[in-house]
Write an enzyme that holds these catalytic residues in place. Sequence first.
Site, PDB file in Angstrom:
ATOM      1  N   ASP A  10       0.879  -1.176   0.000  1.00  0.00           N
ATOM      2  CA  ASP A  10       0.000   0.000   0.000  1.00  0.00           C
ATOM      3  C   ASP A  10       0.916   1.225   0.000  1.00  0.00           C
ATOM      4  OD1 ASP A  10      -2.320   1.653   0.333  1.00  0.00           O
ATOM      5  OD2 ASP A  10      -1.959   1.750   2.485  1.00  0.00           O
ATOM      6  N   SER A  11       0.308   2.400  -0.175  1.00  0.00           N
ATOM      7  CA  SER A  11       1.084   3.632  -0.093  1.00  0.00           C
ATOM      8  C   SER A  11       1.638   3.838   1.318  1.00  0.00           C
ATOM      9  CB  SER A  11       0.184   4.811  -0.441  1.00  0.00           C
ATOM     10  OG  SER A  11      -0.918   4.820   0.442  1.00  0.00           O
ATOM     11  N   CYS A  60      -4.276  -1.415  -2.005  1.00  0.00           N
ATOM     12  CA  CYS A  60      -4.488   0.024  -2.165  1.00  0.00           C
ATOM     13  C   CYS A  60      -5.376   0.208  -3.394  1.00  0.00           C
ATOM     14  CB  CYS A  60      -3.127   0.691  -2.370  1.00  0.00           C
ATOM     15  SG  CYS A  60      -3.218   2.415  -2.846  1.00  0.00           S
ATOM     16  N   ASN A  61      -6.467   0.933  -3.215  1.00  0.00           N
ATOM     17  CA  ASN A  61      -7.377   1.141  -4.349  1.00  0.00           C
ATOM     18  C   ASN A  61      -6.751   2.016  -5.421  1.00  0.00           C
ATOM     19  OD1 ASN A  61     -10.451   0.227  -3.799  1.00  0.00           O
ATOM     20  ND2 ASN A  61      -9.375   0.600  -1.893  1.00  0.00           N
ATOM     21  N   GLU A  84      -4.386   8.420   8.702  1.00  0.00           N
ATOM     22  CA  GLU A  84      -2.965   8.082   8.834  1.00  0.00           C
ATOM     23  C   GLU A  84      -2.331   8.877   9.987  1.00  0.00           C
ATOM     24  OE1 GLU A  84       0.271   5.894   6.751  1.00  0.00           O
ATOM     25  OE2 GLU A  84      -1.713   6.101   5.913  1.00  0.00           O
ATOM     26  N   TYR A 140      -0.789   8.180  -2.185  1.00  0.00           N
ATOM     27  CA  TYR A 140      -0.861   7.863  -3.620  1.00  0.00           C
ATOM     28  C   TYR A 140      -2.071   8.564  -4.271  1.00  0.00           C
ATOM     29  CZ  TYR A 140       2.566   3.975  -3.756  1.00  0.00           C
ATOM     30  OH  TYR A 140       3.693   3.208  -3.738  1.00  0.00           O
ATOM     31  N   GLY A 141      -3.096   8.784  -3.472  1.00  0.00           N
ATOM     32  CA  GLY A 141      -4.355   9.292  -4.008  1.00  0.00           C
ATOM     33  C   GLY A 141      -4.244  10.627  -4.722  1.00  0.00           C
ATOM     34  N   CYS A 150     -11.189   2.643  -0.206  1.00  0.00           N
ATOM     35  CA  CYS A 150      -9.825   3.011   0.195  1.00  0.00           C
ATOM     36  C   CYS A 150      -9.521   2.146   1.400  1.00  0.00           C
ATOM     37  CB  CYS A 150      -9.755   4.493   0.555  1.00  0.00           C
ATOM     38  SG  CYS A 150      -8.178   4.975   1.282  1.00  0.00           S
ATOM     39  N   THR A 151      -8.329   1.566   1.415  1.00  0.00           N
ATOM     40  CA  THR A 151      -8.042   0.598   2.487  1.00  0.00           C
ATOM     41  C   THR A 151      -7.796   1.272   3.843  1.00  0.00           C
ATOM     42  OG1 THR A 151      -5.748   0.564   1.691  1.00  0.00           O
ATOM     43  CG2 THR A 151      -7.198  -1.215   0.956  1.00  0.00           C
ATOM     44  N   HIS A 152      -7.791   2.600   3.863  1.00  0.00           N
ATOM     45  CA  HIS A 152      -7.722   3.292   5.149  1.00  0.00           C
ATOM     46  C   HIS A 152      -9.094   3.366   5.840  1.00  0.00           C
ATOM     47  CE1 HIS A 152      -3.851   4.669   3.673  1.00  0.00           C
ATOM     48  NE2 HIS A 152      -3.604   5.244   4.818  1.00  0.00           N
TER      49      HIS A 152
END
Length: 269
Positions: free
Chosen positions: A13-14, A76-77, A156, A45-46, A188-190
Amino acid sequence: MKKSPYQPIGIFDSGIGGLTVANAIHKALPQERLIYFGDTVHLPYGDKSADAIRYYSLRISKFLLEQDCKMIIIACNSASSAAYDMLLDFFEGKALFVNVVDPLVNEVVARGFEKVGVIATKATIHSGIYRNKIKALNQKVRVSQLATPLLAPMIEEGFFSGDISKSVIETYLKHPDLQDIDALLLACTHYPLIRQEINDFYNGKVAILDSTDVVRDEVLRLLEQEELLSPKRMTSDAFYVSDYTTSFEETAKTFYGEDIRLEAMHIWI
Ligand code: DGL
């Protein structure tokens, strides 16, 4: 090349958002060895271009293949949207690649939702991947998308379950495009970390879907199909970040739900 069940699973992921996916896999398949890579140098990354995300994803996948991974999960999407097809082509036959978009798209269509909202980073929303893939399976589904770029950095930084996150989440979810929906995709994986707050906003009246469980199930299905399920874990998991700070390590524990130690891995030097 023939793969062995004893090879590890790579996940990237980022940053540390992909740990939500890693933890779901660890819980379901504790006998698998996981090698996680969070590209904290380039977070988020977004906000990056598709070309930049492809370049990062290529280099990280190369690193994970050097670690002998049998499978690489793009947790990560933004990277799944920009780089999955390219990684499949580029590393054909070297490892199994799993993205986080397709399992969620399949789930939402299988469950028959008709009015679907999608929240994600700018990179994911601008790629149009969710709308295109959902419509390709069922043209009748109405898909409303909204870029929510403040959410990943907010999470984050550890801002969730508080007044700041409540206010940011409400501002986004009150957007006209997200009214009258029957499901909201947390693309989004967050976002699993703010799932409860989102659910509270909707008072449980809208189904909230994220990729953790569906990606876990897809990983299990693929490993079974390819006869690559590990019978026994030989060594401990590894969690790498391209830029190490103690605050990442603190937040990482929240994302993973367990005590983990991050190690710096300078692949960009
Ligand atoms: N976890 C990433 C995703 O799923 C978003 C975070 C970022 O923008 O780097 O898209």
